[in-house]
Design a protein around this motif. Structure first.
Motif, mmCIF file in Angstrom:
data_model
loop_
_atom_site.group_PDB
_atom_site.id
_atom_site.type_symbol
_atom_site.label_atom_id
_atom_site.label_comp_id
_atom_site.label_asym_id
_atom_site.label_seq_id
_atom_site.Cartn_x
_atom_site.Cartn_y
_atom_site.Cartn_z
ATOM 1 N N LYS A 64 -8.458 11.647 0.961
ATOM 2 C CA LYS A 64 -9.359 11.869 -0.167
ATOM 3 C C LYS A 64 -8.759 12.928 -1.084
ATOM 4 N N THR A 65 -8.490 12.536 -2.328
ATOM 5 C CA THR A 65 -7.862 13.411 -3.304
ATOM 6 C C THR A 65 -8.638 13.318 -4.606
ATOM 7 N N SER A 66 -9.160 14.420 -5.077
ATOM 8 C CA SER A 66 -9.976 14.398 -6.287
ATOM 9 C C SER A 66 -9.183 13.988 -7.512
ATOM 10 N N ASP A 67 -7.912 14.369 -7.563
ATOM 11 C CA ASP A 67 -7.069 14.019 -8.709
ATOM 12 C C ASP A 67 -5.701 13.557 -8.209
ATOM 13 N N PRO A 68 -5.604 12.295 -7.752
ATOM 14 C CA PRO A 68 -4.337 11.812 -7.181
ATOM 15 C C PRO A 68 -3.236 11.774 -8.240
ATOM 16 N N THR A 69 -2.041 12.131 -7.837
ATOM 17 C CA THR A 69 -0.889 12.112 -8.728
ATOM 18 C C THR A 69 -0.319 10.698 -8.822
ATOM 19 N N SER A 70 0.531 10.495 -9.804
ATOM 20 C CA SER A 70 1.179 9.187 -9.957
ATOM 21 C C SER A 70 2.047 8.865 -8.745
ATOM 22 N N ALA A 71 2.688 9.881 -8.183
ATOM 23 C CA ALA A 71 3.527 9.654 -7.006
ATOM 24 C C ALA A 71 2.688 9.183 -5.816
ATOM 25 N N GLN A 72 1.515 9.786 -5.627
ATOM 26 C CA GLN A 72 0.643 9.359 -4.536
ATOM 27 C C GLN A 72 0.147 7.934 -4.747
ATOM 28 N N ILE A 73 -0.232 7.624 -5.972
ATOM 29 C CA ILE A 73 -0.714 6.266 -6.270
ATOM 30 C C ILE A 73 0.389 5.252 -6.019
ATOM 31 N N ASP A 74 1.593 5.555 -6.468
ATOM 32 C CA ASP A 74 2.710 4.632 -6.251
ATOM 33 C C ASP A 74 3.014 4.469 -4.765
ATOM 34 N N GLU A 75 2.916 5.557 -4.013
ATOM 35 C CA GLU A 75 3.208 5.489 -2.577
ATOM 36 C C GLU A 75 2.235 4.557 -1.862
ATOM 37 N N TYR A 76 0.950 4.730 -2.102
ATOM 38 C CA TYR A 76 -0.023 3.915 -1.380
ATOM 39 C C TYR A 76 -0.113 2.500 -1.948
ATOM 40 N N HIS A 77 0.243 2.346 -3.206
ATOM 41 C CA HIS A 77 0.343 0.995 -3.748
ATOM 42 C C HIS A 77 1.487 0.245 -3.070
ATOM 43 N N ALA A 78 2.609 0.925 -2.868
ATOM 44 C CA ALA A 78 3.742 0.303 -2.179
ATOM 45 C C ALA A 78 3.381 -0.041 -0.742
ATOM 46 N N ARG A 79 2.640 0.854 -0.073
ATOM 47 C CA ARG A 79 2.197 0.547 1.294
ATOM 48 C C ARG A 79 1.282 -0.677 1.313
ATOM 49 N N TYR A 80 0.390 -0.744 0.344
ATOM 50 C CA TYR A 80 -0.531 -1.872 0.284
ATOM 51 C C TYR A 80 0.220 -3.183 0.049
ATOM 52 N N VAL A 81 1.142 -3.178 -0.896
ATOM 53 C CA VAL A 81 1.912 -4.385 -1.190
ATOM 54 C C VAL A 81 2.712 -4.818 0.035
ATOM 55 N N ALA A 82 3.315 -3.858 0.735
ATOM 56 C CA ALA A 82 4.084 -4.191 1.936
ATOM 57 C C ALA A 82 3.189 -4.793 3.010
ATOM 58 N N ALA A 83 1.993 -4.227 3.195
ATOM 59 C CA ALA A 83 1.063 -4.762 4.190
ATOM 60 C C ALA A 83 0.586 -6.156 3.800
ATOM 61 N N LEU A 84 0.357 -6.381 2.509
ATOM 62 C CA LEU A 84 -0.074 -7.704 2.048
ATOM 63 C C LEU A 84 1.029 -8.729 2.235
ATOM 64 N N ARG A 85 2.254 -8.359 1.921
ATOM 65 C CA ARG A 85 3.383 -9.273 2.143
ATOM 66 C C ARG A 85 3.515 -9.632 3.617
ATOM 67 N N ASP A 86 3.375 -8.627 4.475
ATOM 68 C CA ASP A 86 3.486 -8.876 5.911
ATOM 69 C C ASP A 86 2.371 -9.803 6.387
ATOM 70 N N LEU A 87 1.164 -9.583 5.878
ATOM 71 C CA LEU A 87 0.039 -10.447 6.230
ATOM 72 C C LEU A 87 0.304 -11.881 5.793
ATOM 73 N N TYR A 88 0.837 -12.026 4.595
ATOM 74 C CA TYR A 88 1.121 -13.358 4.060
ATOM 75 C C TYR A 88 2.218 -14.057 4.858
ATOM 76 N N GLU A 89 3.316 -13.368 5.080
ATOM 77 C CA GLU A 89 4.445 -13.991 5.771
ATOM 78 C C GLU A 89 4.106 -14.316 7.218
ATOM 79 N N THR A 90 3.234 -13.507 7.841
ATOM 80 C CA THR A 90 2.855 -13.760 9.228
ATOM 81 C C THR A 90 2.021 -15.019 9.362
ATOM 82 N N HIS A 91 1.179 -15.295 8.386
ATOM 83 C CA HIS A 91 0.202 -16.379 8.525
ATOM 84 C C HIS A 91 0.477 -17.601 7.664
#
Length: 503
Positions: free
Chosen positions: A447-474
Protein backbone atom coordinates in the motif's frame (compact mmCIF):
# COMPACT_ATOMS: atom_id res chain seq x y z
CA UNK A 1 -25.20 -29.92 -3.07
CA UNK A 2 -21.74 -29.14 -1.81
CA UNK A 3 -18.93 -27.31 -3.52
CA UNK A 4 -16.63 -29.54 -5.48
CA UNK A 5 -13.50 -28.70 -7.40
CA UNK A 6 -12.08 -31.00 -9.97
CA UNK A 7 -8.31 -31.14 -10.34
CA UNK A 8 -7.12 -32.69 -13.60
CA UNK A 9 -3.69 -33.51 -12.24
CA UNK A 10 -4.29 -37.04 -11.11
CA UNK A 11 -6.47 -37.84 -14.10
CA UNK A 12 -3.86 -36.52 -16.54
CA UNK A 13 -1.15 -38.56 -14.89
CA UNK A 14 -3.39 -41.62 -15.07
CA UNK A 15 -4.10 -40.96 -18.74
CA UNK A 16 -0.41 -40.65 -19.54
CA UNK A 17 0.17 -44.02 -17.92
CA UNK A 18 -2.91 -45.77 -19.37
CA UNK A 19 -3.41 -45.35 -23.13
CA UNK A 20 -7.07 -46.44 -23.19
CA UNK A 21 -9.49 -43.71 -24.37
CA UNK A 22 -11.39 -43.20 -21.10
CA UNK A 23 -13.18 -39.95 -20.27
CA UNK A 24 -11.78 -37.64 -17.67
CA UNK A 25 -15.22 -37.51 -16.12
CA UNK A 26 -14.67 -40.48 -13.89
CA UNK A 27 -11.82 -42.73 -14.89
CA UNK A 28 -12.14 -46.47 -15.21
CA UNK A 29 -14.12 -48.34 -17.78
CA UNK A 30 -16.67 -46.67 -20.04
CA UNK A 31 -19.99 -46.43 -18.29
CA UNK A 32 -18.48 -46.57 -14.82
CA UNK A 33 -19.64 -44.03 -12.26
CA UNK A 34 -17.19 -41.27 -11.38
CA UNK A 35 -15.24 -41.64 -8.18
CA UNK A 36 -16.28 -39.37 -5.29
CA UNK A 37 -14.99 -35.86 -5.78
CA UNK A 38 -13.88 -36.52 -9.38
CA UNK A 39 -16.12 -34.67 -11.78
CA UNK A 40 -15.77 -34.15 -15.53
CA UNK A 41 -16.45 -30.83 -17.21
CA UNK A 42 -19.83 -29.93 -18.58
CA UNK A 43 -20.39 -31.05 -22.16
CA UNK A 44 -20.05 -27.91 -24.28
CA UNK A 45 -22.42 -29.06 -26.97
CA UNK A 46 -25.27 -30.35 -24.83
CA UNK A 47 -25.00 -28.35 -21.61
CA UNK A 48 -25.06 -31.56 -19.53
CA UNK A 49 -24.24 -31.30 -15.85
CA UNK A 50 -21.98 -33.82 -14.10
CA UNK A 51 -23.96 -36.91 -13.28
CA UNK A 52 -26.62 -36.33 -15.95
CA UNK A 53 -25.55 -39.36 -17.93
CA UNK A 54 -24.07 -42.63 -16.65
CA UNK A 55 -22.18 -43.02 -19.92
CA UNK A 56 -19.25 -40.64 -19.87
CA UNK A 57 -17.12 -42.32 -22.52
CA UNK A 58 -15.37 -39.81 -24.71
CA UNK A 59 -15.79 -40.10 -28.49
CA UNK A 60 -13.25 -38.84 -30.96
CA UNK A 61 -12.44 -35.20 -30.33
CA UNK A 62 -10.62 -32.46 -32.18
CA UNK A 63 -8.43 -29.71 -30.83
CA UNK A 64 -11.38 -27.34 -30.51
CA UNK A 65 -13.19 -29.48 -27.94
CA UNK A 66 -15.99 -30.59 -30.25
CA UNK A 67 -17.28 -34.13 -30.11
CA UNK A 68 -18.51 -36.46 -32.80
CA UNK A 69 -22.17 -37.29 -32.95
CA UNK A 70 -23.55 -40.31 -31.15
CA UNK A 71 -21.97 -40.43 -27.70
CA UNK A 72 -22.63 -37.71 -25.13
CA UNK A 73 -18.96 -37.33 -24.23
CA UNK A 74 -17.19 -35.26 -21.58
CA UNK A 75 -15.29 -32.16 -22.63
CA UNK A 76 -12.95 -32.43 -19.64
CA UNK A 77 -9.28 -31.62 -19.78
CA UNK A 78 -7.92 -33.13 -22.96
CA UNK A 79 -6.68 -36.71 -22.88
CA UNK A 80 -3.55 -36.65 -25.00
CA UNK A 81 -0.50 -38.83 -25.34
CA UNK A 82 2.68 -37.71 -23.56
CA UNK A 83 4.38 -36.97 -26.88
CA UNK A 84 1.50 -34.94 -28.36
CA UNK A 85 1.68 -31.23 -29.11
CA UNK A 86 -0.27 -30.39 -25.99
CA UNK A 87 2.59 -31.52 -23.69
CA UNK A 88 0.22 -32.16 -20.82
CA UNK A 89 2.82 -34.13 -18.95
CA UNK A 90 4.62 -30.93 -17.95
CA UNK A 91 1.38 -29.25 -16.83
CA UNK A 92 0.14 -31.79 -14.32
CA UNK A 93 1.04 -29.67 -11.30
CA UNK A 94 0.18 -26.29 -12.86
CA UNK A 95 -3.29 -26.38 -14.41
CA UNK A 96 -6.21 -24.80 -12.55
CA UNK A 97 -9.05 -26.63 -10.83
CA UNK A 98 -12.53 -26.71 -12.31
CA UNK A 99 -15.26 -25.35 -10.02
CA UNK A 100 -18.61 -27.15 -9.98
CA UNK A 101 -21.17 -24.48 -9.07
CA UNK A 102 -24.08 -24.93 -6.71
CA UNK A 103 -27.22 -23.75 -8.44
CA UNK A 104 -30.68 -22.71 -7.35
CA UNK A 105 -33.19 -25.01 -9.11
CA UNK A 106 -35.64 -23.21 -11.36
CA UNK A 107 -39.21 -23.46 -10.14
CA UNK A 108 -42.59 -22.48 -11.50
CA UNK A 109 -42.74 -19.15 -9.56
CA UNK A 110 -39.49 -18.06 -11.25
CA UNK A 111 -40.92 -18.79 -14.67
CA UNK A 112 -44.27 -17.25 -13.82
CA UNK A 113 -42.60 -14.00 -12.75
CA UNK A 114 -40.56 -13.89 -15.95
CA UNK A 115 -43.65 -14.61 -18.03
CA UNK A 116 -45.55 -11.70 -16.43
CA UNK A 117 -42.62 -9.34 -16.98
CA UNK A 118 -42.38 -10.17 -20.67
CA UNK A 119 -46.15 -10.05 -21.13
CA UNK A 120 -46.06 -6.50 -19.75
CA UNK A 121 -43.10 -5.57 -21.98
CA UNK A 122 -44.83 -6.92 -25.09
CA UNK A 123 -47.90 -4.83 -24.26
CA UNK A 124 -45.66 -1.75 -24.20
CA UNK A 125 -44.16 -2.69 -27.57
CA UNK A 126 -47.68 -3.08 -28.97
CA UNK A 127 -48.74 0.29 -27.58
CA UNK A 128 -45.87 1.96 -29.44
CA UNK A 129 -45.82 -0.01 -32.71
CA UNK A 130 -49.48 -0.97 -33.00
CA UNK A 131 -50.40 -3.79 -35.35
CA UNK A 132 -46.93 -3.80 -36.87
CA UNK A 133 -45.69 -5.49 -33.71
CA UNK A 134 -48.02 -8.49 -34.00
CA UNK A 135 -45.89 -10.65 -36.37
CA UNK A 136 -42.72 -9.76 -34.43
CA UNK A 137 -44.47 -10.50 -31.15
CA UNK A 138 -45.66 -13.90 -32.34
CA UNK A 139 -42.18 -14.82 -33.55
CA UNK A 140 -40.62 -13.59 -30.29
CA UNK A 141 -43.12 -15.60 -28.25
CA UNK A 142 -42.27 -18.72 -30.23
CA UNK A 143 -38.55 -18.28 -29.57
CA UNK A 144 -38.77 -17.64 -25.84
CA UNK A 145 -41.66 -19.95 -24.92
CA UNK A 146 -39.40 -22.99 -24.18
CA UNK A 147 -37.77 -20.98 -21.37
CA UNK A 148 -41.16 -20.68 -19.65
CA UNK A 149 -42.21 -24.30 -20.04
CA UNK A 150 -43.36 -25.33 -16.52
CA UNK A 151 -42.71 -29.00 -17.25
CA UNK A 152 -39.10 -29.92 -16.57
CA UNK A 153 -37.58 -31.83 -19.49
CA UNK A 154 -34.14 -33.32 -19.66
CA UNK A 155 -33.88 -33.77 -23.42
CA UNK A 156 -31.18 -31.82 -25.20
CA UNK A 157 -33.55 -30.20 -27.68
CA UNK A 158 -35.59 -28.58 -24.92
CA UNK A 159 -32.45 -27.46 -23.06
CA UNK A 160 -31.03 -25.85 -26.18
CA UNK A 161 -34.36 -24.19 -27.01
CA UNK A 162 -34.57 -22.75 -23.47
CA UNK A 163 -30.99 -21.46 -23.70
CA UNK A 164 -31.71 -19.76 -27.03
CA UNK A 165 -34.84 -18.25 -25.51
CA UNK A 166 -32.83 -16.69 -22.68
CA UNK A 167 -30.31 -15.20 -25.14
CA UNK A 168 -33.15 -13.74 -27.22
CA UNK A 169 -34.69 -12.25 -24.08
CA UNK A 170 -31.38 -10.60 -23.15
CA UNK A 171 -31.30 -8.92 -26.56
CA UNK A 172 -34.94 -7.91 -26.27
CA UNK A 173 -34.43 -6.45 -22.80
CA UNK A 174 -31.53 -4.28 -23.98
CA UNK A 175 -33.59 -3.00 -26.92
CA UNK A 176 -36.54 -2.35 -24.61
CA UNK A 177 -34.39 -0.34 -22.19
CA UNK A 178 -33.15 1.90 -25.00
CA UNK A 179 -36.22 2.18 -27.25
CA UNK A 180 -39.40 1.13 -25.49
CA UNK A 181 -39.43 2.01 -21.78
CA UNK A 182 -38.31 5.66 -22.16
CA UNK A 183 -40.59 6.31 -25.16
CA UNK A 184 -43.59 4.70 -23.51
CA UNK A 185 -43.31 6.66 -20.27
CA UNK A 186 -42.66 9.92 -22.13
CA UNK A 187 -45.32 9.73 -24.84
CA UNK A 188 -47.83 6.94 -24.17
CA UNK A 189 -48.15 6.53 -20.40
CA UNK A 190 -50.71 8.12 -18.07
CA UNK A 191 -49.76 11.72 -17.10
CA UNK A 192 -49.07 10.61 -13.53
CA UNK A 193 -46.72 7.87 -14.75
CA UNK A 194 -45.07 10.35 -17.11
CA UNK A 195 -44.51 12.81 -14.26
CA UNK A 196 -43.05 10.04 -12.09
CA UNK A 197 -40.67 9.01 -14.90
CA UNK A 198 -39.49 12.59 -15.42
CA UNK A 199 -38.96 12.97 -11.68
CA UNK A 200 -36.94 9.73 -11.63
CA UNK A 201 -34.71 10.91 -14.53
CA UNK A 202 -34.17 14.25 -12.79
CA UNK A 203 -33.24 12.52 -9.54
CA UNK A 204 -30.77 10.30 -11.41
CA UNK A 205 -29.15 13.20 -13.25
CA UNK A 206 -28.97 15.67 -10.38
CA UNK A 207 -28.93 13.81 -7.07
CA UNK A 208 -28.10 10.13 -7.47
CA UNK A 209 -24.90 10.66 -9.44
CA UNK A 210 -22.59 8.89 -6.96
CA UNK A 211 -24.58 5.66 -6.68
CA UNK A 212 -22.81 3.80 -9.54
CA UNK A 213 -19.46 4.46 -7.83
CA UNK A 214 -20.06 3.49 -4.21
CA UNK A 215 -21.39 -0.06 -4.48
CA UNK A 216 -24.87 0.70 -3.12
CA UNK A 217 -28.20 -0.93 -4.02
CA UNK A 218 -26.56 -4.33 -4.51
CA UNK A 219 -29.11 -7.17 -4.21
CA UNK A 220 -27.24 -10.51 -3.90
CA UNK A 221 -30.33 -12.58 -4.75
CA UNK A 222 -30.32 -11.17 -8.29
CA UNK A 223 -27.07 -13.04 -8.96
CA UNK A 224 -28.70 -16.33 -7.99
CA UNK A 225 -31.68 -16.11 -10.36
CA UNK A 226 -31.97 -19.43 -12.21
CA UNK A 227 -32.07 -17.95 -15.70
CA UNK A 228 -28.39 -16.99 -15.33
CA UNK A 229 -27.61 -20.72 -15.16
CA UNK A 230 -29.43 -21.29 -18.44
CA UNK A 231 -27.54 -18.41 -20.04
CA UNK A 232 -24.20 -19.76 -18.80
CA UNK A 233 -25.00 -23.23 -20.18
CA UNK A 234 -25.68 -21.81 -23.65
CA UNK A 235 -21.92 -21.46 -24.32
CA UNK A 236 -21.16 -22.74 -21.60
CA UNK A 237 -19.13 -20.45 -19.31
CA UNK A 238 -17.01 -22.33 -16.75
CA UNK A 239 -14.71 -21.25 -13.93
CA UNK A 240 -11.27 -22.62 -13.07
CA UNK A 241 -9.21 -21.44 -10.11
CA UNK A 242 -5.48 -21.73 -9.53
CA UNK A 243 -5.50 -21.28 -5.75
CA UNK A 244 -7.63 -20.14 -2.82
CA UNK A 245 -7.83 -16.46 -1.90
CA UNK A 246 -7.75 -15.10 1.65
CA UNK A 247 -11.25 -13.72 2.34
CA UNK A 248 -9.79 -10.93 4.47
CA UNK A 249 -7.75 -9.54 1.58
CA UNK A 250 -8.69 -7.08 -1.13
CA UNK A 251 -8.23 -8.04 -4.77
CA UNK A 252 -8.29 -6.36 -8.15
CA UNK A 253 -9.14 -8.97 -10.79
CA UNK A 254 -7.94 -8.08 -14.30
CA UNK A 255 -10.07 -9.84 -16.92
CA UNK A 256 -8.68 -10.59 -20.40
CA UNK A 257 -9.62 -10.46 -23.21
CA UNK A 258 -12.56 -8.08 -23.54
CA UNK A 259 -14.09 -9.90 -26.50
CA UNK A 260 -16.91 -8.22 -28.37
CA UNK A 261 -19.24 -7.92 -25.37
CA UNK A 262 -17.44 -9.40 -22.35
CA UNK A 263 -19.94 -12.20 -21.76
CA UNK A 264 -17.58 -14.25 -19.60
CA UNK A 265 -16.92 -11.32 -17.25
CA UNK A 266 -20.63 -10.68 -16.77
CA UNK A 267 -21.54 -14.31 -16.05
CA UNK A 268 -18.48 -15.00 -13.88
CA UNK A 269 -18.34 -11.87 -11.73
CA UNK A 270 -21.94 -10.59 -11.75
CA UNK A 271 -23.83 -13.88 -11.35
CA UNK A 272 -23.48 -17.09 -9.34
CA UNK A 273 -23.81 -19.33 -12.41
CA UNK A 274 -20.14 -20.37 -12.47
CA UNK A 275 -19.70 -20.72 -8.70
CA UNK A 276 -17.39 -17.75 -8.10
CA UNK A 277 -18.82 -17.12 -4.63
CA UNK A 278 -18.24 -20.79 -3.77
CA UNK A 279 -14.70 -20.86 -5.14
CA UNK A 280 -13.73 -17.69 -3.28
CA UNK A 281 -16.00 -17.42 -0.21
CA UNK A 282 -15.92 -14.19 1.75
CA UNK A 283 -15.15 -11.89 -1.18
CA UNK A 284 -17.56 -9.03 -1.86
CA UNK A 285 -16.85 -8.35 -5.52
CA UNK A 286 -18.06 -5.60 -7.86
CA UNK A 287 -17.69 -5.83 -11.63
CA UNK A 288 -16.80 -2.43 -13.09
CA UNK A 289 -17.95 -1.18 -16.49
CA UNK A 290 -18.15 2.04 -18.50
CA UNK A 291 -20.01 4.93 -16.90
CA UNK A 292 -22.11 5.38 -20.06
CA UNK A 293 -24.01 2.19 -19.19
CA UNK A 294 -25.52 3.99 -16.19
CA UNK A 295 -27.01 6.82 -18.26
CA UNK A 296 -30.01 4.73 -19.34
CA UNK A 297 -32.99 4.70 -16.97
CA UNK A 298 -33.92 1.34 -15.43
CA UNK A 299 -30.79 -0.29 -16.89
CA UNK A 300 -28.66 1.38 -14.21
CA UNK A 301 -30.88 -0.11 -11.51
CA UNK A 302 -30.45 -3.60 -12.93
CA UNK A 303 -26.69 -3.17 -13.15
CA UNK A 304 -26.35 -1.89 -9.58
CA UNK A 305 -28.61 -4.67 -8.29
CA UNK A 306 -26.17 -7.16 -9.84
CA UNK A 307 -23.24 -5.42 -8.15
CA UNK A 308 -21.95 -3.74 -11.32
CA UNK A 309 -20.44 -0.27 -10.85
CA UNK A 310 -18.75 2.32 -13.05
CA UNK A 311 -15.05 1.97 -13.76
CA UNK A 312 -13.89 5.35 -12.43
CA UNK A 313 -10.99 6.07 -10.06
CA UNK A 314 -13.43 6.97 -7.32
CA UNK A 315 -15.33 3.74 -7.81
CA UNK A 316 -12.17 1.58 -7.76
CA UNK A 317 -10.89 3.15 -4.55
CA UNK A 318 -14.29 3.06 -2.83
CA UNK A 319 -15.01 -0.55 -3.72
CA UNK A 320 -11.54 -1.76 -2.75
CA UNK A 321 -11.57 -0.09 0.67
CA UNK A 322 -15.13 -0.75 1.83
CA UNK A 323 -14.21 -3.67 4.08
CA UNK A 324 -11.99 -6.77 4.23
CA UNK A 325 -12.74 -8.95 1.24
CA UNK A 326 -13.99 -6.05 -0.88
CA UNK A 327 -12.76 -6.61 -4.44
CA UNK A 328 -13.32 -5.42 -7.99
CA UNK A 329 -13.06 -6.95 -11.45
CA UNK A 330 -11.99 -4.80 -14.39
CA UNK A 331 -11.95 -5.71 -18.07
CA UNK A 332 -8.61 -4.01 -18.57
CA UNK A 333 -8.52 -3.85 -22.38
CA UNK A 334 -11.84 -2.06 -22.60
CA UNK A 335 -13.50 -0.93 -25.80
CA UNK A 336 -10.18 -0.60 -27.64
CA UNK A 337 -9.47 -4.30 -27.17
CA UNK A 338 -12.87 -5.23 -28.60
CA UNK A 339 -11.67 -4.08 -32.02
CA UNK A 340 -9.10 -6.92 -32.05
CA UNK A 341 -11.46 -9.65 -30.82
CA UNK A 342 -11.40 -12.50 -33.33
CA UNK A 343 -11.65 -16.28 -32.94
CA UNK A 344 -8.30 -17.87 -32.19
CA UNK A 345 -6.53 -14.61 -31.39
CA UNK A 346 -5.30 -13.16 -28.12
CA UNK A 347 -4.41 -9.53 -28.89
CA UNK A 348 -4.57 -7.57 -25.63
CA UNK A 349 -4.58 -3.81 -25.08
CA UNK A 350 -2.36 -3.93 -22.03
CA UNK A 351 1.17 -2.66 -22.74
CA UNK A 352 0.27 0.94 -21.84
CA UNK A 353 -2.65 0.23 -19.49
CA UNK A 354 -1.16 0.87 -16.06
CA UNK A 355 -3.88 2.78 -14.24
CA UNK A 356 -5.29 -0.37 -12.63
CA UNK A 357 -1.83 -1.18 -11.24
CA UNK A 358 -1.63 2.31 -9.73
CA UNK A 359 -5.02 1.82 -8.06
CA UNK A 360 -3.88 -1.52 -6.63
CA UNK A 361 -0.79 0.09 -5.15
CA UNK A 362 -2.77 2.99 -3.70
CA UNK A 363 -5.22 0.67 -1.95
CA UNK A 364 -2.87 -2.21 -1.18
CA UNK A 365 -5.05 -4.65 -3.11
CA UNK A 366 -3.53 -7.74 -4.70
CA UNK A 367 -3.59 -8.05 -8.49
CA UNK A 368 -5.20 -11.23 -9.83
CA UNK A 369 -4.81 -12.03 -13.55
CA UNK A 370 -7.79 -13.72 -15.22
CA UNK A 371 -7.85 -15.10 -18.76
CA UNK A 372 -11.03 -16.27 -20.48
CA UNK A 373 -10.26 -18.80 -23.20
CA UNK A 374 -13.03 -18.64 -25.78
CA UNK A 375 -14.22 -15.07 -25.07
CA UNK A 376 -13.04 -14.06 -28.54
CA UNK A 377 -14.61 -17.11 -30.18
CA UNK A 378 -18.32 -16.40 -29.75
CA UNK A 379 -18.48 -13.63 -32.38
CA UNK A 380 -16.72 -12.73 -35.60
CA UNK A 381 -16.42 -9.18 -36.85
CA UNK A 382 -15.81 -7.49 -40.17
CA UNK A 383 -12.13 -6.91 -40.88
CA UNK A 384 -11.00 -3.54 -39.56
CA UNK A 385 -7.24 -3.20 -40.21
CA UNK A 386 -5.27 -0.42 -38.58
CA UNK A 387 -5.53 2.76 -40.62
CA UNK A 388 -8.62 1.58 -42.49
CA UNK A 389 -11.79 3.64 -42.81
CA UNK A 390 -13.79 1.34 -40.54
CA UNK A 391 -11.13 1.35 -37.79
CA UNK A 392 -10.89 5.17 -37.95
CA UNK A 393 -14.67 5.46 -37.60
CA UNK A 394 -14.69 3.07 -34.64
CA UNK A 395 -11.91 4.98 -32.89
CA UNK A 396 -13.79 8.23 -33.51
CA UNK A 397 -16.87 6.74 -31.85
CA UNK A 398 -14.72 5.64 -28.93
CA UNK A 399 -13.44 9.17 -28.41
CA UNK A 400 -16.96 10.59 -28.72
CA UNK A 401 -19.03 8.23 -26.54
CA UNK A 402 -16.49 5.86 -24.98
CA UNK A 403 -17.58 2.71 -26.84
CA UNK A 404 -16.67 1.16 -30.18
CA UNK A 405 -19.37 -0.22 -32.51
CA UNK A 406 -17.91 -3.47 -33.89
CA UNK A 407 -19.61 -4.90 -36.98
CA UNK A 408 -20.15 -8.30 -35.42
CA UNK A 409 -21.85 -11.45 -36.59
CA UNK A 410 -22.36 -14.87 -35.07
CA UNK A 411 -24.84 -17.62 -35.82
CA UNK A 412 -28.54 -17.88 -36.47
CA UNK A 413 -31.06 -20.60 -35.63
CA UNK A 414 -30.55 -23.78 -37.63
CA UNK A 415 -34.33 -24.09 -38.01
CA UNK A 416 -35.12 -20.39 -37.88
CA UNK A 417 -37.09 -18.35 -40.37
CA UNK A 418 -34.07 -16.37 -41.54
CA UNK A 419 -32.07 -19.48 -42.48
CA UNK A 420 -35.09 -21.12 -44.12
CA UNK A 421 -35.59 -18.15 -46.45
CA UNK A 422 -31.98 -17.11 -47.10
CA UNK A 423 -29.91 -20.21 -46.37
CA UNK A 424 -27.36 -18.03 -44.53
CA UNK A 425 -25.77 -19.47 -41.42
CA UNK A 426 -24.59 -16.17 -39.94
CA UNK A 427 -26.72 -14.06 -37.65
CA UNK A 428 -26.67 -12.04 -34.45
CA UNK A 429 -26.76 -14.87 -31.92
CA UNK A 430 -23.43 -15.70 -30.24
CA UNK A 431 -21.80 -18.96 -31.21
CA UNK A 432 -21.98 -21.85 -28.78
CA UNK A 433 -18.28 -21.89 -27.97
CA UNK A 434 -17.18 -22.63 -24.41
CA UNK A 435 -15.66 -19.80 -22.37
CA UNK A 436 -13.15 -21.16 -19.86
CA UNK A 437 -12.41 -18.47 -17.25
CA UNK A 438 -9.10 -19.22 -15.49
CA UNK A 439 -8.29 -17.23 -12.32
CA UNK A 440 -4.58 -16.97 -11.58
CA UNK A 441 -2.62 -16.52 -8.36
CA UNK A 442 -2.63 -13.12 -6.60
CA UNK A 443 0.26 -10.67 -6.82
CA UNK A 444 0.62 -8.85 -3.50
CA UNK A 445 1.04 -5.07 -3.81
CA UNK A 446 2.32 -2.83 -1.00
CA UNK A 447 0.00 0.00 0.00
CA UNK A 448 1.56 3.24 -1.23
CA UNK A 449 -0.26 6.56 -1.07
CA UNK A 450 1.74 8.01 -3.96
CA UNK A 451 3.31 5.20 -6.04
CA UNK A 452 6.23 6.19 -8.25
CA UNK A 453 6.48 5.42 -11.95
CA UNK A 454 9.18 2.85 -11.20
CA UNK A 455 6.89 1.01 -8.77
CA UNK A 456 4.00 1.05 -11.24
CA UNK A 457 6.22 -0.29 -14.01
CA UNK A 458 7.60 -3.01 -11.73
CA UNK A 459 4.22 -4.39 -10.71
CA UNK A 460 2.83 -3.96 -14.20
CA UNK A 461 5.69 -6.11 -15.48
CA UNK A 462 4.97 -8.70 -12.78
CA UNK A 463 1.32 -8.73 -13.75
CA UNK A 464 2.05 -9.13 -17.45
CA UNK A 465 4.49 -11.96 -16.73
CA UNK A 466 1.93 -13.75 -14.54
CA UNK A 467 -0.76 -13.32 -17.21
CA UNK A 468 1.53 -14.68 -19.92
CA UNK A 469 2.36 -17.67 -17.73
CA UNK A 470 -1.33 -18.28 -17.06
CA UNK A 471 -2.07 -18.12 -20.78
CA UNK A 472 0.78 -20.34 -21.91
CA UNK A 473 0.01 -22.92 -19.21
CA UNK A 474 -3.63 -23.32 -20.19
CA UNK A 475 -3.91 -22.40 -23.85
CA UNK A 476 -3.14 -25.93 -25.01
CA UNK A 477 -6.07 -27.08 -22.93
CA UNK A 478 -8.65 -24.43 -23.69
CA UNK A 479 -7.68 -22.19 -26.58
CA UNK A 480 -9.65 -22.96 -29.73
CA UNK A 481 -9.46 -21.79 -33.30
CA UNK A 482 -12.42 -21.55 -35.67
CA UNK A 483 -14.16 -24.88 -35.95
CA UNK A 484 -13.80 -25.34 -39.71
CA UNK A 485 -13.76 -29.14 -39.87
CA UNK A 486 -14.37 -30.75 -36.51
CA UNK A 487 -11.89 -33.56 -37.08
CA UNK A 488 -8.77 -31.71 -38.16
CA UNK A 489 -5.45 -33.09 -37.10
CA UNK A 490 -4.93 -32.11 -33.45
CA UNK A 491 -1.18 -31.59 -33.64
CA UNK A 492 -1.54 -29.30 -36.66
CA UNK A 493 -4.19 -27.24 -34.90
CA UNK A 494 -2.05 -26.91 -31.80
CA UNK A 495 0.86 -25.57 -33.86
CA UNK A 496 -1.43 -22.95 -35.43
CA UNK A 497 -2.45 -21.42 -32.12
CA UNK A 498 -1.59 -17.77 -31.76
CA UNK A 499 0.68 -16.54 -28.98
CA UNK A 500 -0.54 -13.69 -26.80
CA UNK A 501 0.30 -10.25 -28.16
CA UNK A 502 0.19 -6.95 -26.26
CA UNK A 503 -0.67 -3.60 -27.80
Amino acid sequence: ARRRTRSPRGAIAERLAVPSPVAMGGGGAPGAKPAPGVVGLVNRRTGERPGDSPDLTTPETSGDGSVSQGQPGSLAYKNQEADSASSLGSLINEVADFVVPERVPEKIPHKATGFLFWAFTMVLWHRIMGRLFIPFGVYFAGLVSPAFNPIAKGDRHHQHAAQVGIVVMIYAFLLSCVLVYPNYFLFFAHPYARAAFIAYCSWVALIDTKAPSNGTRFLPWTRRLPFWNTLADYFPVRLHKTCDLDPSGNYLFGYHPHGIIGVGALITFATSATGFDQAFPGLDLRLLTLAINFYFPFTREVLMALGINSVTKESVVTNLTRKPGASVAIVVGGAAEALDARPGWAVLTLARRKGFVKMALKTGASLVPVFAFGENDIFDQVDNPDGGALRRFQLWCKQLIGITPPLLYGRNLSRGVFRRFTGAKTGVLPKRESIEVVVGAPIACPKTSDPTSAQIDEYHARYVAALRDLYETHRRLFHKLKRHGSHDDLVKRMRQMKSMRLN
